[in-house]
Design a protein around this motif. Structure first.
Motif, PDB file in Angstrom:
ATOM      1  N   UNK A   1       0.802  -1.195  -0.159  1.00  0.00           N
ATOM      2  CA  UNK A   1      -0.214  -0.045  -0.044  1.00  0.00           C
ATOM      3  C   UNK A   1       0.915   1.240   0.149  1.00  0.00           C
ATOM      4  N   UNK A   2       1.944   1.153   0.535  1.00  0.00           N
ATOM      5  CA  UNK A   2       2.831   2.166   0.618  1.00  0.00           C
ATOM      6  C   UNK A   2       3.607   2.602  -0.870  1.00  0.00           C
ATOM      7  N   UNK A   3       3.746   1.595  -1.451  1.00  0.00           N
ATOM      8  CA  UNK A   3       4.221   1.767  -2.766  1.00  0.00           C
ATOM      9  C   UNK A   3       2.874   2.626  -3.718  1.00  0.00           C
ATOM     10  N   UNK A   4       1.811   2.207  -3.484  1.00  0.00           N
ATOM     11  CA  UNK A   4       0.776   2.566  -4.376  1.00  0.00           C
ATOM     12  C   UNK A   4       0.706   4.306  -4.131  1.00  0.00           C
ATOM     13  N   UNK A   5       0.669   4.572  -2.498  1.00  0.00           N
ATOM     14  CA  UNK A   5       0.561   5.981  -2.289  1.00  0.00           C
ATOM     15  C   UNK A   5       1.712   6.878  -2.500  1.00  0.00           C
ATOM     16  N   UNK A   6       3.066   6.436  -2.736  1.00  0.00           N
ATOM     17  CA  UNK A   6       4.250   6.928  -3.265  1.00  0.00           C
ATOM     18  C   UNK A   6       3.939   7.009  -4.846  1.00  0.00           C
ATOM     19  N   UNK A   7       3.435   6.244  -5.580  1.00  0.00           N
ATOM     20  CA  UNK A   7       3.125   6.324  -6.937  1.00  0.00           C
ATOM     21  C   UNK A   7       2.131   7.536  -7.202  1.00  0.00           C
ATOM     22  N   UNK A   8       1.256   7.466  -6.348  1.00  0.00           N
ATOM     23  CA  UNK A   8       0.081   8.416  -6.537  1.00  0.00           C
ATOM     24  C   UNK A   8       0.617  10.075  -6.251  1.00  0.00           C
ATOM     25  N   UNK A   9       1.583   9.950  -5.189  1.00  0.00           N
ATOM     26  CA  UNK A   9       2.139  10.986  -5.028  1.00  0.00           C
ATOM     27  C   UNK A   9       3.231  11.774  -6.169  1.00  0.00           C
ATOM     28  N   UNK A  10       4.035  10.882  -6.605  1.00  0.00           N
ATOM     29  CA  UNK A  10       5.095  11.367  -7.393  1.00  0.00           C
ATOM     30  C   UNK A  10       4.379  11.721  -8.848  1.00  0.00           C
ATOM     31  N   UNK A  11       3.129  10.803  -9.257  1.00  0.00           N
ATOM     32  CA  UNK A  11       2.404  11.077 -10.266  1.00  0.00           C
ATOM     33  C   UNK A  11       1.989  12.420 -10.429  1.00  0.00           C
ATOM     34  N   UNK A  12       1.534  13.160  -9.162  1.00  0.00           N
ATOM     35  CA  UNK A  12       0.573  14.356  -9.180  1.00  0.00           C
ATOM     36  C   UNK A  12       1.867  15.431  -9.350  1.00  0.00           C
ATOM     37  N   UNK A  13       2.980  15.114  -8.721  1.00  0.00           N
ATOM     38  CA  UNK A  13       3.974  16.379  -9.199  1.00  0.00           C
ATOM     39  C   UNK A  13       4.792  16.140 -10.428  1.00  0.00           C
ATOM     40  N   UNK A  14       4.624  14.977 -11.184  1.00  0.00           N
ATOM     41  CA  UNK A  14       5.197  14.855 -12.402  1.00  0.00           C
ATOM     42  C   UNK A  14       4.812  15.518 -13.556  1.00  0.00           C
ATOM     43  N   UNK A  15       5.790  16.221 -14.235  1.00  0.00           N
ATOM     44  CA  UNK A  15       5.410  17.096 -15.124  1.00  0.00           C
ATOM     45  C   UNK A  15       6.133  16.518 -16.471  1.00  0.00           C
ATOM     46  N   UNK A  16       5.099  16.236 -17.363  1.00  0.00           N
ATOM     47  CA  UNK A  16       5.441  15.374 -18.515  1.00  0.00           C
ATOM     48  C   UNK A  16       5.103  16.251 -19.931  1.00  0.00           C
ATOM     49  N   UNK A  17       6.092  16.284 -20.512  1.00  0.00           N
ATOM     50  CA  UNK A  17       5.871  17.077 -21.853  1.00  0.00           C
ATOM     51  C   UNK A  17       5.506  15.992 -23.070  1.00  0.00           C
ATOM     52  N   UNK A  18       4.130  16.314 -23.336  1.00  0.00           N
ATOM     53  CA  UNK A  18       3.695  15.406 -24.393  1.00  0.00           C
ATOM     54  C   UNK A  18       4.563  15.158 -25.683  1.00  0.00           C
ATOM     55  N   UNK A  19       5.275  16.042 -26.141  1.00  0.00           N
ATOM     56  CA  UNK A  19       6.253  16.052 -27.189  1.00  0.00           C
ATOM     57  C   UNK A  19       7.379  15.177 -26.838  1.00  0.00           C
ATOM     58  N   UNK A  20       7.940  15.139 -25.871  1.00  0.00           N
ATOM     59  CA  UNK A  20       9.031  14.263 -25.492  1.00  0.00           C
ATOM     60  C   UNK A  20       8.711  12.962 -25.267  1.00  0.00           C
ATOM     61  N   UNK A  21       7.277  12.840 -24.583  1.00  0.00           N
ATOM     62  CA  UNK A  21       6.965  11.167 -24.376  1.00  0.00           C
ATOM     63  C   UNK A  21       6.561  10.744 -25.760  1.00  0.00           C
ATOM     64  N   UNK A  22       6.157  11.607 -26.802  1.00  0.00           N
ATOM     65  CA  UNK A  22       5.826  11.072 -27.900  1.00  0.00           C
ATOM     66  C   UNK A  22       7.112  10.727 -28.811  1.00  0.00           C
ATOM     67  N   UNK A  23       8.279  11.382 -28.613  1.00  0.00           N
ATOM     68  CA  UNK A  23       9.345  10.936 -29.209  1.00  0.00           C
ATOM     69  C   UNK A  23      10.187   9.790 -28.663  1.00  0.00           C
ATOM     70  N   UNK A  24       9.669   9.466 -27.428  1.00  0.00           N
ATOM     71  CA  UNK A  24      10.335   8.272 -26.596  1.00  0.00           C
ATOM     72  C   UNK A  24       9.419   7.322 -27.006  1.00  0.00           C
ATOM     73  N   UNK A  25       8.160   7.429 -27.576  1.00  0.00           N
ATOM     74  CA  UNK A  25       7.147   6.095 -27.691  1.00  0.00           C
ATOM     75  C   UNK A  25       7.537   5.662 -28.916  1.00  0.00           C
ATOM     76  N   UNK A  26       8.245   6.183 -29.817  1.00  0.00           N
ATOM     77  CA  UNK A  26       8.722   5.757 -31.245  1.00  0.00           C
ATOM     78  C   UNK A  26       9.075   4.336 -31.334  1.00  0.00           C
ATOM     79  N   UNK A  27      10.082   4.078 -30.401  1.00  0.00           N
ATOM     80  CA  UNK A  27      10.909   2.716 -30.336  1.00  0.00           C
ATOM     81  C   UNK A  27       9.625   1.500 -29.943  1.00  0.00           C
ATOM     82  N   UNK A  28       8.954   1.840 -29.107  1.00  0.00           N
ATOM     83  CA  UNK A  28       7.989   0.944 -28.672  1.00  0.00           C
ATOM     84  C   UNK A  28       6.682   0.719 -29.241  1.00  0.00           C
TER      85      UNK A  28
END
Length: 375
Positions: free
Chosen positions: A47-74
């Motif tokens: 449960x502590x892991x799930x809480x930590x994941x939720x916390x960091x996800x709320x603070x994570x700033x993701x650039x869609x363009x960067x994510x898109x470029x990183x998605x090409x390989x997979x």
């Protein structure tokens, strides 16, 4: 996809705001967070892991363009997103993406986005239907000429014409509300067997569905009838919008002049023109829907337990179809809410075929029946 230049013109700006790249990223993250929590609920991850994941996800700033470029390989953005979440979560990163495959997250995120956008599409469809109903009630006995095959036929009333618009919009709205009300979660793991979560897989899927407000459904990785049903319902709704929009364009023609929009568009070169722009752009948006629906229907043949290409073709197409139908509904709503009816022009055109009884009673009875049958 979304266009700051064209979305407002074709009424898609409200829907597009819930389907843009930032919304996609938000939906993907929401699914990963909900999955970790669902897994923790059943003891699959701490449960502590799930809480930590939720916390960091709320603070994570993701650039869609960067994510898109990183998605090409997979070939999809879930793979680099999972890497980002695991890195950000530190030791708790071991509990990111438990028992899932990329398709689980992509499909569930697409379903979430569909629900978010669907609220607006249904609202505008109902608004357009209500506007048509108001016109029908106000003009139930306003006589006009009916036209068949482009020629004057027999008398009808404008109320009956508008009631027909309303009936089509109501029926299409009800047909679209059904798939929207049963949008399904997707969780099956690598081959759709939930093997990685055994024996907790079904329970985790049920908790994931509940947390996201989705229907708890067995894995449907390559069984795409739900997507086909949604595509068909969206295309039918677009057609229901196109019908009154087409009638308005014709009835607003200079030679007929039987209706006009409250805020007609002008011309860059002909200042005398008063174009029914809301109806015109509703037609333009609706015209795109059948082709987009056809792409989704043609992609229904997902092979074996993971499709190579057919699945990928759905992602943007579904969003574009939602924008096309939503835009048609929004522009039609504007058109009908501000529609100005000109009974004098209707009477003048009716008089062109003299000797026909213009008594509106029978048409008015049908208006009352159609409006009484509204959901």
């Amino acid at each position: 996809m979304s266009s700051a230049l064209f979305d407002p013109v074709f009424g898609a700006d409200r829907v597009a705001a819930r389907l843009d790249d930032a919304s996609w990223v938000a939906a993907l993250v929401a699914v990963e967070v909900a999955l970790a929590r669902a897994a923790a609920e059943h003891g699959v991850v701490p449960a502590a892991d799930a809480a930590r994941i939720a916390a960091v996800a709320g603070d994570l700033r993701i650039d869609p363009a960067e994510l898109g470029r990183a998605a090409v390989e997979g070939g999809n953005p879930v793979i680099p997103l999972v890497r980002l979440l695991r890195e950000a979560a530190g030791e708790a990163g071991r509990s990111v993406h438990p028992g899932a495959t990329s398709q689980d997250v992509m499909d569930t995120a697409a379903v979430l986005l569909t629900g978010w956008a669907g609220e607006i599409v249904l609202d505008d469809l109902r608004g357009a239907a209500d506007a048509a109903a108001a016109l029908a009630a106000a003009h139930r006995t306003t006589p006009m000429i009916a036209r068949t095959l482009g020629q004057q036929a027999l008398p009808t009333t404008f109320g009956l014409v508008a009631a027909g618009w309303c009936a089509g919009l109501d029926r299409a709205t009800a047909g679209l509300a059904r798939p929207f009300s049963a949008l399904p979660v997707q969780l099956g793991g690598a081959a759709g067997t939930l093997a990685a979560l055994h024996p907790h897989g079904p329970a985790v899927a049920a908790s994931l569905a509940a947390s996201l407000g989705l229907s708890d459904t067995p894995p449907w990785h390559t069984e795409r009838t739900r997507i086909g049903e949604l595509a068909g319902a969206l295309a039918v709704a677009a057609g229901a919008c196109a019908k009154p929009a087409t009638d308005v364009v014709l009835l607003a023609g200079t030679e007929l002049g039987e209706v006009s929009e409250a805020a007609p568009g002008d011309s860059s070169s002909m200042p005398h023109k008063r174009n029914p722009i809301a109806a015109i752009t509703a037609r333009g948006a609706a015209r795109r829907a059948p082709g987009l629906a056809a792409v989704l229907l043609a992609a229904a043949d997902h092979e074996h337990q993971r499709a190579a290409g057919a699945w990928h073709a759905e992602w943007q197409t579904l969003g574009e179809l939602l924008r096309a139908t939503g835009g048609a509904a929004a522009r039609l709503r504007t058109c009908l809410k501000g529609l100005v009816v000109h009974p004098d022009r209707m009477a003048a055109n009716l008089a062109l075929t003299s000797g026909t009884d213009p008594s509106p009673g029978h048409a008015a009875d049908l208006v009352d029946r159609l409006l009484a049958d509204r959901p």
